[in-house]
Write an enzyme that holds these catalytic residues in place. Structure first.
Site, mmCIF file in Angstrom:
data_model
loop_
_atom_site.group_PDB
_atom_site.id
_atom_site.type_symbol
_atom_site.label_atom_id
_atom_site.label_comp_id
_atom_site.label_asym_id
_atom_site.label_seq_id
_atom_site.Cartn_x
_atom_site.Cartn_y
_atom_site.Cartn_z
ATOM 1 N N ARG A 24 0.810 -1.224 0.000
ATOM 2 C CA ARG A 24 0.000 0.000 0.000
ATOM 3 C C ARG A 24 0.848 1.282 0.000
ATOM 4 N NH1 ARG A 24 -1.340 1.180 6.105
ATOM 5 N NH2 ARG A 24 0.513 0.337 7.055
ATOM 6 N N LYS A 167 11.956 -1.703 2.891
ATOM 7 C CA LYS A 167 10.819 -2.400 2.312
ATOM 8 C C LYS A 167 11.165 -2.845 0.889
ATOM 9 C CE LYS A 167 7.713 -1.675 5.612
ATOM 10 N NZ LYS A 167 7.045 -2.793 6.317
ATOM 11 N N ASP A 195 12.343 -6.056 4.751
ATOM 12 C CA ASP A 195 10.957 -6.500 4.944
ATOM 13 C C ASP A 195 10.283 -6.667 3.591
ATOM 14 O OD1 ASP A 195 8.407 -7.079 5.726
ATOM 15 O OD2 ASP A 195 8.125 -5.286 6.960
ATOM 16 N N GLU A 223 12.221 -10.076 6.868
ATOM 17 C CA GLU A 223 10.900 -10.163 7.480
ATOM 18 C C GLU A 223 9.864 -10.620 6.451
ATOM 19 O OE1 GLU A 223 10.246 -6.737 9.883
ATOM 20 O OE2 GLU A 223 8.071 -6.975 9.886
ATOM 21 N N ASP A 248 6.123 -11.841 10.555
ATOM 22 C CA ASP A 248 5.303 -10.688 10.933
ATOM 23 C C ASP A 248 3.831 -10.993 10.663
ATOM 24 O OD1 ASP A 248 4.197 -8.255 11.508
ATOM 25 O OD2 ASP A 248 5.143 -7.138 9.893
ATOM 26 N N LYS A 272 3.146 -7.125 17.176
ATOM 27 C CA LYS A 272 2.513 -5.811 16.994
ATOM 28 C C LYS A 272 1.176 -5.834 17.725
ATOM 29 C CE LYS A 272 4.516 -4.855 12.451
ATOM 30 N NZ LYS A 272 4.262 -4.877 11.002
HETATM 31 MG MG MG Z 1 6.595 -6.180 8.515
#
Ligand code: MG
Length: 371
Positions: A24, A167, A195, A223, A248, A272
């Protein structure tokens, strides 16, 4: 002391730059804020972002879950029995982890204030020797064209960050080039976490991670390489590469975490609060991680200082949490809150104020009326 009322409001904070992952693109934080008040007027704050692509929770669904299910279930309950409140909240509606997290955080904030203690002291009471009052967070580098990612990485390191969370997940071969260019630009000392946000297939993940290893890019961890429901894929990647794999999106609940640890679906776990449904379940995951000897990261979605600080208190309290990915407040263009942990990039300092520590915010609250 009973729960007297629950109020809801919203906070909107523009980001410094748009946040882009394999899933996103977002340009501001627009989160629900929960205020839970006790009979004596003491209150606690919680927060939840609508991260529909990860949790399935939207602003509308979070609000509806709190108004229609959580608030009517727990208003009037005794705060001395926090465990009972948490059980009731867990049972009154399935899933909806962001809504539960927002209320859970507000309850812990309120509970710690009533006890006159900072939340991290309360959460770490069993092992006070493991408490830390200073954390170091990484900072997210969004997935973009390589030049832009290199520029963002240099800026982050110049701004004092020592650990970058980069990312990727948008094209395996291109991802290796992205990381190679960043490593060359920032030098050997900075830590790089990668990630993929589920962006690779199993084979692509193994190929990409091995290519990074062969190139000597010195990646601390990777990740969530593959889809969250591809448990066998996570196991496969974990067994095929040297680089530690961190789960994650694959781990929401305590049960998810135990399965990953028992069956070696990953080496590390990212806790999280928006996935666990708050601190109560996160503490169960910490207990299990300590039994298995697994290290955890605590991360956040695109959240502002209320819920990120709740995660910071948890990280400060528990020895198994050795990595912090709590850069939400650092990505915000302003801090509209009074009090709470101090975000002095890349450090997070935890003061001794009671609760989470946030005392004021520019939010207009509306009371939830229950019959
Ligand atoms: Mg993550």
């Amino acid at each position: 002391m009973k729960i007297k009322r629950i109020d809801l409001g919203y906070i909107k904070i523009p980001l410094v730059t748009p946040f882009k992952t394999a899933l996103r693109t977002v340009d501001s934080i627009h989160d629900l804020i929960v205020k839970v008040e006790a009979e004596d007027g003491t209150y606690g704050y919680g927060e939840a972002p609508a991260t529909a692509v990860i949790t399935g929770d939207t602003r509308e669904s979070i609000e509806a879950a709190i108004r229609g299910y959580i608030a009517p279930s727990i208003i009037g309950m005794d705060l001395d029995d926090l465990d009972e409140i948490m059980k009731k909240m867990e049972k009154c509606i399935a899933k909806n982890t962001s809504a539960k997290a927002a209320v859970d955080i507000a309850l812990y904030d309120l509970y710690a204030k009533l006890k006159g203690q900072p939340l991290f002291r309360l959460l770490g009471a069993d092992k006070p020797q493991e408490i830390k009052t200073e954390l170091e967070t990484d900072i997210t580098i969004s997935v973009n064209e390589t030049d832009e990612m290199v520029r963002d990485s240099i800026r982050a390191v110049q701004g004092g960050f020592r650990v970058l969370k980069v990312k990727v997940g948008k094209g395996g071969a291109k991802d290796v080039e992205r990381i190679r260019a960043i490593r060359e630009a920032i030098g050997p000392d900075a830590v790089i976490r990668v990630d993929a946000n589920q962006g690779w297939s199993r084979e692509e993940a193994v190929r990409t991670i091995r290519a990074m290893e062969d190139a000597g890019l010195n990646i601390e961890l990777v990740e969530q390489p593959v889809s969250y429901h591809d448990f066998k894929g996570m196991q496969y990647v974990t067994s095929q590469v040297e680089t530690p794999i961190l789960a994650d999106e694959s781990v929401f609940s305590y049960e998810d975490a135990v399965r990953i640890m028992e069956e070696h679906g990953a080496d590390l776990i990212n806790i999280k609060l928006m996935k666990t449904g708050g601190i109560h379940e996160a503490l169960r995951i910490c207990d299990a991680a300590e039994q298995f000897g697994v290290q955890c990261m605590t991360g956040c979605m695109l959240e502002s200082k209320v819920s990120v600080s709740a995660a910071a208190h948890l990280a400060a309290a528990r020895g198994c949490i050795t990595m912090a990915d709590l850069d939400g407040p650092s990505l915000c263009s302003e801090d509209p809150y009074t009090g709470g942990p101090i975000y002095r990039d890349p450090k997070i300092l935890l003061p001794e104020d009671a609760g989470i520590g946030i005392s004021k915010m520019p939010v207009v609250f509306e009371k939830i009326n229950i019959d």
